[in-house]
Structures are given as structure tokens and as C-alpha cells.
Design an enzyme around this catalytic site. Sequence first.
Site, PDB file in Angstrom:
ATOM      1  CD  GLU A  38       9.438  -8.767  -4.170  1.00 16.00           C
ATOM      2  OE1 GLU A  38       9.706  -7.760  -4.855  1.00 16.00           O
ATOM      3  OE2 GLU A  38       8.380  -8.886  -3.492  1.00 16.00           O
ATOM      4  CB  CYS A  41       4.144  -4.305  -2.174  1.00 12.58           C
ATOM      5  SG  CYS A  41       2.389  -4.619  -2.397  1.00 12.58           S
ATOM      6  CG  HIS A  85       5.816  -7.335  -5.562  1.00 16.02           C
ATOM      7  ND1 HIS A  85       6.088  -7.557  -4.232  1.00 16.02           N
ATOM      8  CD2 HIS A  85       4.512  -6.970  -5.608  1.00 16.02           C
ATOM      9  CE1 HIS A  85       4.994  -7.352  -3.497  1.00 16.02           C
ATOM     10  NE2 HIS A  85       4.021  -6.981  -4.326  1.00 16.02           N
TER      11      HIS A  85
END
Lengths: 759, 234
Positions: B207, B88, B205
Site C-alpha cells: 500500500e 506487516c 507494504h
Amino acid sequence: MSNVTLNEPEITPELAREHGLTDEEYGWVLEKLGRVPTYVELGIYSVMWSEHCSYKNSIAELKKLPRDGEALLVGAGEENAGLVDIGDGMAVAFKIESHNHPSAVEPYQGAATGVGGIQRDIFTMGARPIASLNSLRFGSLDNPRVRYLFDGVVRGIGDYGNSFGVPTVGGEVYFDPSYEGNPLVNAMSVGIVEVGKTASAIAIGVGNPVYIVGSATGRDGIHGATFASEEISEASEAKRPSVQVGDPFTEKLLLEASLEVINSGAVVGIQDMGAAGLTCSSCEMSEKGESGMIIHVDRVPIREEGMTPYEIMLSESQERMLIVCEKGKEDILEAIFEKWDLHAVEIGEVTDDGRVKVLWHGDLVADVPAEHLALGGGAPVYIRETKRPTYLDQTGAFDESLVPDLAVTDVRSVFETLLASPNIASKRWVFEQYDTMVRTNTVVGPGPSDAAVIRLKDSNKGLAVKTDCNGRYVYLNPRKGGQIAVSEAARNVVCAGGKPVAITNCLNFGNPYKPEVYWVFKEAVGGMGDACRSLNTPVTGGNVSFYNENPESAVFPTPTIGMLGVVDDVENHTTTFPFKNSGDIIVELRPAGFPGGGIEASEYLSTVLGRTEGDAPRFDMSEELAVQEACLRLITNGVVQSAHDVSDGGLLIALAEMSLASDNLGAQIDLAPVASGRMDGLLFSEAQSRIVLSISPERLSRAQELVASMPVEMVRIGVVADGQFTVKVAGTTVLDIAPEAMNDIYENALPNRMSNKLK
Amino acid sequence: MSVRFGVIVFPGSNCDHDAYHVAKHVFGQEARFIWHKEAELGDVDFVIVPGGFSYGDYLRSGAIARFSPIMKDVVRFANSGGLVMGICNGFQILCESGLLPGALMRNESLRFVCKNVHLKTESLDSPFTQGLTSGEVLRVPVAHGEGNYFASDDILDQLEDQGRVAFRYCNENGQVTKESNPNGASRNIAGILNEGRNVLGMMPHPERCAEAILGRPDGARIFTSIVDALSVGA
């Protein structure tokens, strides 16, 4: 008092009036000071005794709310936010606050700084914010000004929260013409802190240095608190400079630096600067510590040339804190703020004479008794006159039997109208503009659940949180509406698998000097208190916003509830409302012997028939408790696939939403077992205390056993199915629609309304 | 031996804790934060430039971050073959600092967008993707206002010719369509590799979806790939 050449106006009763003080209040100032106040002092009294800071017209009623509970670590109003012990050594700090007036004239910054302000209330206590919510009200989207406000508010909330890095996990948006010109923007923040590691907003220890930290001070927001304490009018546009400007990046730095400095042990007390800025923080911290403070206001870092002490004391520039540092630990504090590239300037010290003394280059420009200024101290407290509004006679005269029942042939079109109504339609357009997941704790975000669920890393527990209020119910029956607002928020938390533990509230009402408004306020607060006592969810604090008036009348009375619940086993108890598997049984959980509900106060009556009438919907506190207890028992015993409370749009909309949120599952609904006479009430009644559940067939008997001894009933009304969503009433199919078709209506309604402005 | 993850922390990073959490607690590797004012990365095997708003990003995302002291060492580390992943805002910073070509513009909608999207795995030829299968569809969230990948046609052609497009936005069936593109990115590009294939930048993302409790844990597939690649290497 010294003669400072600051070109300040002469202090007269007229000037005091212009500052929003009544003649009587100005008289008390003269009496207490024993002299005419200085210009700075007049400014200080003006903001501290404004409605926004003093709660002078509400505090007497607020004190009647239940504000005790064994889990509460601080009482309501004692600190910047409520603090609840949730076990395992953890506490939750949470609070909701309004930013209505700023958002009415400058929606983007108004909403953004609303979000920023509430975050500071949380981290000033030493808690790290982990979730944001909001509650928004606007007029009709047919009005281009309303679309502008709605768009700006959503962008403001998004841009601030997204950058700040706290997920916006939930909220609600309602539209009604009563909010035309006076939107409501309520922002809530939830934070987490280890028990015993919180900070307090207190000034103690004579000689301890006082620091201002964070942003430099500008001219923005001067008299913001006073602006919030009057009605919005044509002249309000001129108050745009009263709206502060937010800087979420600085807020993020301030968050990290504040938590670090609190953790370092250098902090004796800390308070954020929100309404009335340096004035409010210095007075309140002094009052709380029964101490006093000297402020060298010329030392405050400023961002504009030529600011006067009056302006600096009253500025509401954002992203600032006042810290009392432990003497000898100044280096620790300064190093931390240096690391985060923020100002930390010593501007004064703690004293013990009970006075806040403001100096300008060594000259005394204000010398006021802290206690006299503060809420809970010498600030005025009023019991206002009340009068039952006459509109209640008209709305209460509603007779359902005079309304023709809904014909079978009209069910489809009415259903589609409701699905497309902005109050019911998907809010995806809103929540996809918010970062709902940052920090990876969002187990359930906006959309598929009655409440958001946040996990707590290093714990099995989670939090279920929800904002809620149906202003139409409160308008039609303030007491019952207040009860429902609390109860529905609790029910939402229960449906998500949480046990409700405490509330924060944001009371949005009209002008308290109108006896009708005050009667409604008093009744609604009374109703909230009833429900909070029954549900054992004490009030931990919140905020009152009066003077919410459109040109014709007050907005719907809207006591927004922020409900906190604890999910004991977040992995196994968390429950959402989408249908899960074809073949699951659909039941309505409701009070035993439920006689069927009417259409009074319903979205159907309002949106389809254009009538805001009747009593608030059927509601009984003991029934509500039983249904919530039964639902939580079913969920924690692992027999529930999905749960959704019956609210706006009634049973049919609740069922449709469970299908809409699912992976393209339909349902075969047969309402014969719950039919009660009228079709409209059967499908669209908003009678309270009802929850739709889906349960896998092999667990149905276990589910029945679990609630057999309780005063509730669980009535089978259908089965989850692949393909169509069909509804039968008395053997006749009244609705047969493909989930894809429902989805088109439901998902496109809001984007279509909003894209009007782009054409 | 565990992989040593370094997570860069700019003042406005807000996904730093998320990346750290996945590396350290979900995958049980070593992880530490590296403050942007530091001059050296120290002993790390893998650098994550996380999401957030590095310096507020009022100017242009990542435009100031590239000048921070630590970025010099990140560039050195990458140029000597070290593995760097920008997620990002991290992707934006890697583009600004020249480690990756192109730029991230405002979303076509001119609005921030946060939602789950689907990604088609386009290249397995990197440590980040070697454990995936060709064309594998991952469901991963995006959350950005400036994720609209842009580069000249020459660069886009080159990225494609060299198999350096790591992920493209697609629908749940793996079809790369206009509707599945959340930000208007050129050729639906969601993530790209540098020439050495040791630097990955991606807008989504991973994560945020590496644990079952948060939904379909497809992001874990990428971290598994990384950890496996480095463990084999060691």
C-alpha cells in the site's frame, strides 16, 4: 495558607538557591507574594523561571527576529507552534525543539521523549503531524561513549516515531569534538490543519471544567526543566531520574483522542504538558486567558503511591494534556477519551482572579499569580553582558596562502578521506532505522535530496522541509554563520523545488552567563534575523537551549534552522539530486562573476588538515537571493533534471553525491571553466550560493535564456556519463574512479565506525 | 460492482489510513474502517489487517491484538473463505491468531529497518497474486523491527510443497540471496498463504507503493490482482 502535614522542608534562601533561583529572583518572589512561598510554590517558581520555560536570557534578543508575515496565522510564541497559511484552506503547524540534556545522560529515552514532546506541540493545536525531522550533533565516533549516545539517540527517535506512525522524513547528523559529552538532539514536527479549525492554549470562561487527559502522572521528569537549565557535569549522571520515559503507543492514542475532541467542539483550550508539566500548562493557559484556575491536585491520576502535590505539579510524565472543556460538554469529552482507553479526569475549573490555586484534599497548597510566572508576563527578562571571544582573533588570523595547495597526486586520497568522513558519508545507517514513509505522503525522503518533500493529499501542493546548521561556520563567524544557516536551509528547500516560506529554530548555545557565549548568541541571532528578513521567511517560534557545554568549552554555537517551503506543483516541481540520464549537461549555477572560493571553515580544512580556522565561507546575501531565485525559476519551468547545493565538502563532493545517489551513473567533469588558481579551493571550497544542476542537452539553451537577465552565471562543468566518475583540472585528470568504488567508501563508512563497538 | 474493503483499526494501527487510501482513492473501491472493539465485520468482501503497533506491541507484536473483539469475526470470516490480507503488523497478528503458521521474530540485525526491497513472486495461485506473472520481481518497502519469519522445517517444507510461499526477498534481478534478505527470515520468506489460499500475510507494504508519485508503483500490481479477482467472482 493552610498547614498541610506533608513533611515538607522549611523554605529558606538556601533551598531557593538549590531550586536554581538567584537571590534576586527569590527576593522578587517574596515581594510579589508578600510572604514566604510554600514548598509547592517554590517548586512552581523554580521551573517557571528556569531558563527552559522563561527564556529569561534570550527573549530580549529573540524579539529582534522578524516574526511577522502575511501568511502567519499566529505570531511567534503565541501558541505551542508556528502556524502558516499555505493556501487552499490549509495551514501548517511546525516547530523544532531540543532535548539535549536528557539525551546526554539517557540517550534512548531522552531522544524518544524529545520526539514525543514536539509531536504534542503540533497536535495540541489541532493539527495532525505528517512529518518529523531531526538535527543531531555528537562528538567523535572514535569515543565509545559517543557511539553509545549516537546509537541510543537513533534508536530512541526511531522507536518513538515508528510506533507513533509519523514518518521521519529528513534530518542531519554532524560530528565534531566540541559536542563531546553534550550531544545536541533537536526534533522537529510538521502538521497540517484546516484553516479555522485550530485549537488554542487558553483558559477562558469562568466555571469551565479543567481536565487532565492521557497518561497517569508519575515521578519521572521532576525538575527536568531545571536540569535543562544548567551545564552537564560529572554530577549529571545523578540526574537520570530527571529524564522522562516515553510511551509512543499512548501518544498515538492521545493524538487520535485529542484531534477527535478538538473536532467535537467540546474544547475551549488545550495545552500539552511538556517542560514543567501541570505547572506550566495551568499557568500559561491562565495567563493567556487573563483568567485563573483552581486545580485539585489530589484528583490527578497517579501511577505511584504517595506522590506529594509538589511532585505532581512538577512531574514531566509524558503523554498528558490539560484541557479546558466547555461546560455542559463534559460527556462528549469523557466519551472520546473512554473510546481511546485514556484517562480524562476533571481536576479543576477556570476562575477569573488571575491566580493558579492548587488544592490538596481541599487545603490550599499554592496560590500564585499566573501572570507573574509566565514568559511574556512577570518572568524575569535579562540583558546579559557580552564580550567578543578572543578565540576569534586566532581563528580569524588564518592565512590560506600559508597552506600548501593540494597536489594532483593527493586528490584521490583526500577525496576518499572526505567521502568516508562521518559528516559527509552516507547516513543510510541512521535513516533506515526510521520509518520514512508511513502515511504514504513521502514523495522524497532522506538521501537523494537537499530537502524532504511531502505531498498533501487532495491538493497539488507539497511541502519541502529541511533542518540545517553548520555550527563550525557559526563558531568562526557568528553573524555570517547565522546568515548562512538560514540561507542554506532555504537553498536546500529551493533545490527540492519549494519556495521557502517560514522558519522555526532551535538555538543551541553554551552558558549565557559567560559574556563570550552571549556575544556569540547575540551575533548569531542577529545574522539569522538578517537572512530571514532578506528571504522573507519569518520566524514562527522554536526553542532556546543554553548550557550546552563540554568539559572544556561551549559546543559549537548551533542555531538549527527548520525551514518550511511550499512546492506549488508537487508532481512536476519536485526535484532531487541524483543524476538522471547519461548525456545530461552538468552546470554550476552561481553568482555572476564569482571569483572562486577559499578553504576557510571547510570540511577539508577541518577533516584533512585538522584545522578549524578562518572566517566562515564566502557569502553575500544579495548573491544568495539571486541564485535561489534563478534555481527556482529553472525548476518551475521544467528544465532541471537534478539540483544539489554545494555545501560540506565543496563542489567535488556535491558532484560525487549526485553520482552516488544515481542509478550507477558516472560523470565526466572538466573544471577548467571554473578554475580559479588553487586546486584545494576549486574542489573543496564551501563558498556559499552555488548549486550544481544537471540539464538535458535540448533544454540547455532554454535554461540559459531563463536566467540571462539575472545576476547569476551558469557554467558548464561536465556531462553525466555511464561508467567512470572522472574529474579534469587544467587538462590533467585528477580523479578517475568507478561509481561502485565510491559507493563502497561512502556507504560503508558509518556502519564500519559503528560496528567497532560490537567487536 | 466495486469491492467492499474493510480496514481493521486497532488503537495503535498506523497504516490503516494508507490501506484505506489505496482501496478507496487509488482504486476507487468501497472502503471503511472497522474499529477493533466492534464484534462484527459487517458487509465486506475483503479484510485488511493493517500495519502499525496494534496495542503498542511492548509484549510481542500482535500478541494482544489477537484477543480484541473484532479478531473473532476476522477468524470466522477467513474460515468461511473470506479474503484477508495482513500487512506487516497485520501479518504478525494473523500468525498470532492462528490463521497463518509460524511467527515473526526480531530482525536479525536487532534494528528496525525501513527501505525498499525486492520480492520474487512465488505463487500465482491466489486471489492476491493471480494477476502477477511467475517470478515477477516487485519493488516494495519494508518497515519493521520484527519481520524475521520463523517456522519449523516441517512447516517450511509444507509451505513450499503446497506452493504457499507467496513472496520471497530477492535482489533486483530476482535472485533469492542472503544479502537481499532484510530481516533474516527463514528461506527469505516475505509472505505466505494459508491452506485455503484466501489469507495472505506479508511483511512488505504494497500500500506504500501504489501510486507513481511515491516511486515505482509495484504495490498496485497486488491490489489490481485482488480487485480483478473479486470483480470476476462477482
